[in-house]
Design a protein around this motif. Sequence first.
Motif, mmCIF file in Angstrom:
data_model
loop_
_atom_site.group_PDB
_atom_site.id
_atom_site.type_symbol
_atom_site.label_atom_id
_atom_site.label_comp_id
_atom_site.label_asym_id
_atom_site.label_seq_id
_atom_site.Cartn_x
_atom_site.Cartn_y
_atom_site.Cartn_z
ATOM 1 N N ALA A 12 -5.514 -3.017 -6.726
ATOM 2 C CA ALA A 12 -5.104 -3.945 -5.707
ATOM 3 C C ALA A 12 -5.771 -5.123 -5.803
ATOM 4 O O ALA A 12 -6.950 -5.417 -5.914
ATOM 5 N N LEU A 29 0.967 -1.189 -0.138
ATOM 6 C CA LEU A 29 -0.156 0.097 0.026
ATOM 7 C C LEU A 29 0.720 1.227 -0.010
ATOM 8 O O LEU A 29 0.593 2.391 -0.645
ATOM 9 N N ILE A 68 -7.228 -1.749 2.267
ATOM 10 C CA ILE A 68 -7.323 -1.384 0.958
ATOM 11 C C ILE A 68 -8.603 -0.476 0.741
ATOM 12 O O ILE A 68 -8.723 0.399 0.013
#
Length: 189
Positions: free
Chosen positions: A104, A68, A95
């Motif tokens: 993602a 991330l 996420i």
Amino acid sequence: MRIIAGRFRGTALAALGAGDAAAHLRPTSDRVRESLFNLILHADLGDVPEIEGARVLDLFAGTGALGLEALSRGAASAVFVDKGAKALGLLRENIGRLRVGEAARVLARDATRPGPNPGMPCDLVFLDPPYGKGLGERAIAAALEGGWIAPGALVVWEENTAPVPPAALTLLDARRYGDTMITLFRADR
């Protein structure tokens, strides 16, 4: 824990506290993550891919903080691999917090057996296995065999000791941060 830099800078990640030993969750501290990304961005590592536009593979993803952080800093996409129920829950929550859904992809599977890669190989690989179990060596070998790692990719391996990589990786740099050893490799072409 929070995102250190980039477009999501300052965003808090799902709370985990000191970690969850039973689930083998040991999140990379903000300080170590910042040092790791500074090393990637500023060390003379030769011809390795930039974070900007990279395809990221985050093995033993846990909370997903490393992948991330890369997305926040401009990576194009990230594949997160973990099999732990608690880790997967925290990962999906993180996420969602960053709203990076399309960029993602979560694979709920054992990082030592990711299987064949159905897409493009990754330019930047994060590997943060449970310490001292030899799982990192198994995971990186399986990822190479499955076509997950592009030639020339940067592999960032976090362990408590220097890992023993397969012959397909060339050592670029290694740094110790407390009880954490960050070792950088380049996948041979």
